[in-house]
Write a protein that holds these residues in place. Structure first.
Motif, short mmCIF file in Angstrom:
data_model
loop_
_atom_site.label_atom_id
_atom_site.label_comp_id
_atom_site.label_asym_id
_atom_site.label_seq_id
_atom_site.Cartn_x
_atom_site.Cartn_y
_atom_site.Cartn_z
N TRP A 129 -53.93 52.43 27.46
CA TRP A 129 -54.37 53.78 27.08
C TRP A 129 -54.32 54.75 28.25
O TRP A 129 -54.17 55.96 28.07
CB TRP A 129 -55.79 53.74 26.53
N ALA A 130 -54.41 54.22 29.50
CA ALA A 130 -54.42 55.08 30.67
C ALA A 130 -53.07 55.75 30.93
O ALA A 130 -52.97 56.61 31.80
CB ALA A 130 -54.84 54.29 31.90
N VAL A 131 -52.04 55.36 30.15
CA VAL A 131 -50.76 56.08 30.24
C VAL A 131 -50.97 57.57 29.96
O VAL A 131 -50.30 58.43 30.52
CB VAL A 131 -49.75 55.47 29.24
N ILE A 132 -51.93 57.87 29.09
CA ILE A 132 -52.25 59.27 28.78
C ILE A 132 -52.67 60.00 30.05
O ILE A 132 -52.32 61.17 30.25
CB ILE A 132 -53.36 59.34 27.72
N LEU A 133 -53.43 59.33 30.93
CA LEU A 133 -53.85 59.94 32.19
C LEU A 133 -52.64 60.27 33.06
O LEU A 133 -52.56 61.34 33.66
CB LEU A 133 -54.79 59.00 32.94
N SER A 134 -51.71 59.33 33.12
CA SER A 134 -50.53 59.53 33.97
C SER A 134 -49.63 60.63 33.42
O SER A 134 -49.08 61.43 34.18
CB SER A 134 -49.76 58.21 34.08
N VAL A 135 -49.47 60.68 32.11
CA VAL A 135 -48.68 61.75 31.50
C VAL A 135 -49.34 63.10 31.76
O VAL A 135 -48.66 64.10 32.08
CB VAL A 135 -48.51 61.51 29.99
N SER A 136 -50.65 63.16 31.63
CA SER A 136 -51.38 64.40 31.90
C SER A 136 -51.20 64.84 33.34
O SER A 136 -51.05 66.02 33.63
CB SER A 136 -52.87 64.21 31.59
N ALA A 137 -51.22 63.87 34.28
CA ALA A 137 -51.01 64.18 35.70
C ALA A 137 -49.63 64.80 35.92
O ALA A 137 -49.48 65.75 36.68
CB ALA A 137 -51.16 62.92 36.54
N THR A 138 -48.63 64.26 35.24
CA THR A 138 -47.26 64.77 35.39
C THR A 138 -47.13 66.20 34.87
O THR A 138 -46.51 67.06 35.52
CB THR A 138 -46.29 63.86 34.63
N ILE A 139 -47.72 66.47 33.72
CA ILE A 139 -47.65 67.82 33.15
C ILE A 139 -48.38 68.82 34.05
O ILE A 139 -47.86 69.92 34.32
CB ILE A 139 -48.26 67.82 31.73
N CYS A 140 -49.56 68.46 34.52
CA CYS A 140 -50.32 69.36 35.39
C CYS A 140 -49.59 69.61 36.71
O CYS A 140 -49.56 70.74 37.21
CB CYS A 140 -51.71 68.79 35.65
N ALA A 141 -48.99 68.57 37.28
CA ALA A 141 -48.25 68.73 38.53
C ALA A 141 -47.05 69.64 38.34
O ALA A 141 -46.73 70.46 39.22
CB ALA A 141 -47.80 67.37 39.05
#
Length: 299
Positions: free
Chosen positions: A159-171
């Motif tokens: 489920w933490a893939v969502i965190l990593s995807v969110s980090a990519t979009i914000c960056a």
């Protein structure tokens, strides 16, 4: 009276910008290495590591620039955009550090390296940039090289893939806004907003469960992560004053080389043949963009 702050205009110095981006991603490797060390080898919560990263960043900005710039360091010509940019970077860091607690580094890297595609896509409506097919091709080839290195297909989906995807979009949004702020505020002011807003937002959360480092290596990571944050974003901010975001986007991939070296040296994970193959493709992609920009925009 102190002299007025000189806000340097946007310039077309693409080769210099590429060099600065390479240094920036070397520094970002220092951030990620220190963060991974702290969240996996100590009792520090991820939110404290994020706070320490920005507090050290803020300390560097104030020590280096406040004595000469005074209160002009704090004056932004577009506070709303400055705040948005700072919040996107803070959110990206928080999401990334949190994801590192649950996901293998290979998966977080693979997801993050989709950012050049996001940056190029956002640069068209948000910055009005033109992205040609050759640059798109170089980005896709670089992404293929990264996927060969990290090979995330067999990794367990978490489920933490969502965190990593969110980090990519914000960056990606942070980088696009960095280009948008070029020529609006001084680099030093942009740095102050990034560091101060994150430090203020994270301070109450970090103090809830504070842990001091114990071992010498922990203290080094604790003390250096802020320096790497300041140095990396100083280079990145200046680079985006010298070149369009879509030109610099493919050089995000160069970080895979630094990360592989850090993983081998610090964490003892030696690169295999696929890392070498993928790294060669990444280097070829970046070299193509560099040679093309040199041909089109010689300095």
């Amino acid at each position: 009276m102190r002299p007025a702050v000189v806000i340097r205009p946007v310039e077309d110095r693409r080769l210099t910008a590429i060099g600065l981006m390479i240094v920036a991603f070397l520094c970002f490797t220092g951030i990620d290495t220190g963060a991974k060390w702290l969240v996996t080898n100590t009792d520090m919560p991820a939110i404290q590591v994020v706070f320490v990263r920005y507090l050290g960043h803020l300390a560097m900005v104030l020590a280096l620039f406040a004595p000469t710039m005074g209160t002009s360091l704090f004056r932004s010509n577009n506070r709303r955009l400055s705040a948005m940019r700072a919040l996107f970077l803070m959110a990206s860091t928080a999401f990334n550090f949190a994801a590192l607690q649950y996901l293998p580094l290979t998966m977080t890297i693979a997801i993050f390296f989709a950012s050049p595609l996001v940056i190029c896509a956002l640069s068209i409506p948000m910055l009005g940039e033109s992205v040609g097919w050759r640059r798109w091709a170089a980005i896709v080839v670089g992404l293929i090289g990264v996927l060969i290195v990290v090979r995330p297909i067999g990794a367990e989906v978490h489920w933490a893939v969502i965190l990593s995807v969110s980090a990519t979009i914000c960056a990606s949004l942070y980088i696009v806004l960095t280009r948008k702020m070029a020529g609006v505020d001084a680099t030093e002011t942009q740095q102050f907003y990034v560091a101060s807003i994150a430090s203020c937002c994270l301070l109450p959360l970090a103090l809830i469960d504070w842990h001091w480092p114990v071992a010498a290596a922990d203290w080094f990571a604790f003390a250096s992560i802020g320096f790497f944050g300041w140095a990396g974003h100083q280079c990145l901010t200046i680079a985006h004053r010298f070149a369009p975001a879509s030109v610099l986007a493919p050089f995000v991939y160069i970080q895979i080389l630094f990360m592989a070296a850090s993983s081998w040296w610090i964490f003892g994970h030696a690169p295999d043949v696929w890392v070498l193959v993928g790294a060669s493709i990444v280097m070829a992609s970046g070299l193509y963009v560099w040679l093309r920009e040199r041909q089109l925009k010689p300095e």
